[in-house]
Design an enzyme around this catalytic site. Sequence first.
Site: not given
Length: 930
Positions: A659, A662, A664-666, A778
């Site tokens: 989807l 980012g 730090y991750g998927v 954030d």
Amino acid sequence: MEGEGAPSWRGGPGGLIRELCRSFGHYNRHLARLQHNLRETKKFFRDVKYSQGNLFASGAAIGEGSPSGAGGGGTRDGGQNFISFPRHEEEHLQQTVSWHPCLLILGQNCNAKCQLLNILLGEKLLPTTKISSEENCKRRRIRFTHGTQTRVSLALPEQYELVHMMAAHRGHWDTIPEEDLEIRGDSEDPAHRIAELEVVLPYSLLKEVDVVVAPCRGFQSAEATLEEYMNQVLLIVIFAISEAELSSSDENELREIKEKFSLPIFFFKVPESGVELISPKKTDNEKSSLYCQLMDLEYLSTNHCSCGAPSPDAVAQSMLVEQLEKLRLLSTFSRQVLQKHLVEAATSLNEVHCRCLNIFINQAFDMQRDLQITPKRLEYTRRKENELYESLMNIANRKQEEMKDMIIETLSNMKEELLEDAANMEFKDIIIPENGEPVSSKDIKCCIKQIQELIISRLNQAVANKLISSVDYLRESFVGTLERCLKSLEESWEVSVHPARSLEKSKDVSVHITSNYLKQILNAAYHVEVTFHSGSTVTRMLWEQIKQIIQRITWVSPPAITSDWKRKVAQDAIESLSASKLAKSICSQFRTRLNSSHEAFAASLRQLEDGHSGRLEKTEDLWLKVRKDHAPRLARLSLESRSLQDVLLHGKPKLGRELGRGQYGVVYLCDSWGGHFPCALKSVVPPDEKHWNDLALEFHYMRSLQSHERLVDLHGSVIDYGYGGGSSIAVLLIMERLHRDLYTGLKAGLELETRLQIALDVVEGIRYLHSQGLVHRDIKLKNVLLDKKNRAKITDLGFCKPEAMMSGSIVGTPIHMAPELFTGKYDNSVDVYAFGILFWYICSGHVKLPEAFERCASKDHLWNNVRRGVRPERLPVFDEECWQLMEACWDGDSSQRPLLGIVQPMLQGIMDRLCKSSSEHPNKGLDDST
């Protein structure tokens, strides 16, 4: 060989053995992770106990309160006593994770038990031709364990082998000889009678689990056998049935087992020898006698089918299998029993982690508050004492004449009452003749002295009451607040010096006072009411001159001690008093006492301040230790235990299409997991310990929060130890899936009313986080998700932390970052700043960067501009009130930014005004409403 010579059916025993091996192998792998987590947890608590000596114990009890914090649950009773692994919990968990699984075969008779054992191991290892009844049978317990070579021996359970010649030792055997299974009636050796037959075989199933065939009822009841095993191994109980119905003794035995142990049992109807092994299938409406009997015994219930299919919640329930080909359900049953055991252990361990982690966070709040408020309290105490000193000195300097008038007025009002009391006075320790004859001069002096004392005491009380009322306002405005502040400072210092005394303070208030001398000075000099009422040293000094004046009066010996004489003595004494001299004396001594008290107070306060200075240094060191070591380390253990709990209950989630990505991750699509549908799965591979710690704390904060309609729900987590082919470890966070993010929504176009509602939703979500002591840090377009109705939810709490746990690190997205973020000293107002930038995008209706930011060539350039005060420009479409709200939110001075409790009603008012106006004038925009 394993699997040869066993009864055959479609699929054979090989499939059952493989499935059982997988179930027990799955259990052992997860048990190893649980054991590792428990070892690390025990090591953590040992390190905490001995880290920095007694520093942690002294720091744990500071402070007077804490915010609700993430997770709630504070500690106000000594702190350090709760940052520990309670012995009973540690022992219980240690015992739980040390249990190895064991298949225990019970049954109606020996033949049924032996036949089931042969089916499970795929070999005809036990004879199945015994014809004696179960009650008269004397077969001993048989244990099957793994070894490289086949071996049969007699052994005392968990002890040693017996030297005994067995029939199996005489030559080759395929089936264990009957005589080795029997307990000889003529055996006089008690060890031989209680010994079990231990059979060692090189079978794959026995690598994972021991199999025990219970002794016959004639030797030991099933209840007694279970009693021996309950607290030693993890039992998977199988009950073999050979008859069409349970006998009354079977029912009684099962009833006793249920009442005493409440264990789930796998009931299996063994096939009759010489009969087709594949039993004819019954229709759903047909219920066997066995099924009905087990229903009556409450082993089975109507909410799961008689075939023994597992329940949806995967909780271990008893099963009945009457068809051989369905014996594979034993694997499902075993997995459920093993899973229940692991889940309970993981849950208990995670509760320890979460409880102590919440205490750490609350203590971090306490320590941060202590660091902030103690210097302010010291300064307040010094300032208020000085104001009190100056006010009292002014009273002494300016009110001497008032005191004189007050004394004259008091004497005038009390004169008749005093004379009457003196006339009726009964003297102590003096014998007065009834005929009124004169007494000795010594007795007369005693009488005069007692009359003087009467006048002094009555006048003392009356004048004191008048003086108290004249400075009454000082008690409330100065002394009360000053005393409370000083008491708090003394208590915190005392606890830091003598931690053990903090537990005794409820019993003895005087124990925790660090400066009794300072208290005595305050009570004598400042607590005017207490001083005068209690007849303290100050009172005696103030009224010493009264005694001297009265004693200088010359008396003529009266002819007799009568009422008139006593009245005359009292009247002369009163008339001899000089109100002006008394007032002057009072003021002079009052000033002297004030000066000495003020100097002593200042010296004691300096001593107190020095003590707090050292204590605060230790507190700050401890605060850093909690934030950077203790809490992150415990959070990681908590993440591991909770992830183990989740994977046991719900399994590993299946990744769908990607989807988004980012920093730090998927993020992947996940169709369903744990009863939630649809889900989004965020896969994070922490590159180092710091990121592991941040992720673990983020997970704890998110799981600690109650579900809120303006926050994206976190359903659970799973740690994938084989991610990337086993090259790395990934944390899979399973979350609620929404329709799109705000960035995509603005690009697609959203109506004004929808955009303003989104702004309200975001404010509501941030307010909830702040109410829990959390700062998001954030807030941006990508972190606001929209559902199908375009209602907003805040996501990605990766930078979210309690204020007390923030280390001052620079985090966030550059254009949304408040200037103070670059200094490392900031609070939750950074979220207000970020909302101001977000509101600029919402009001603009597009995702184009503000011109001032678009011109920046790099992040450093952008940060420098933000620090210098550069902000987004005003667009022509902006409403005046919206623009003012933006400017207020992104004010460079964080103290000038509005609270979100003020922003929310302002937004609601803007929405009501603009949307109502737009409905009346459809072509009217934001710029027309100014």
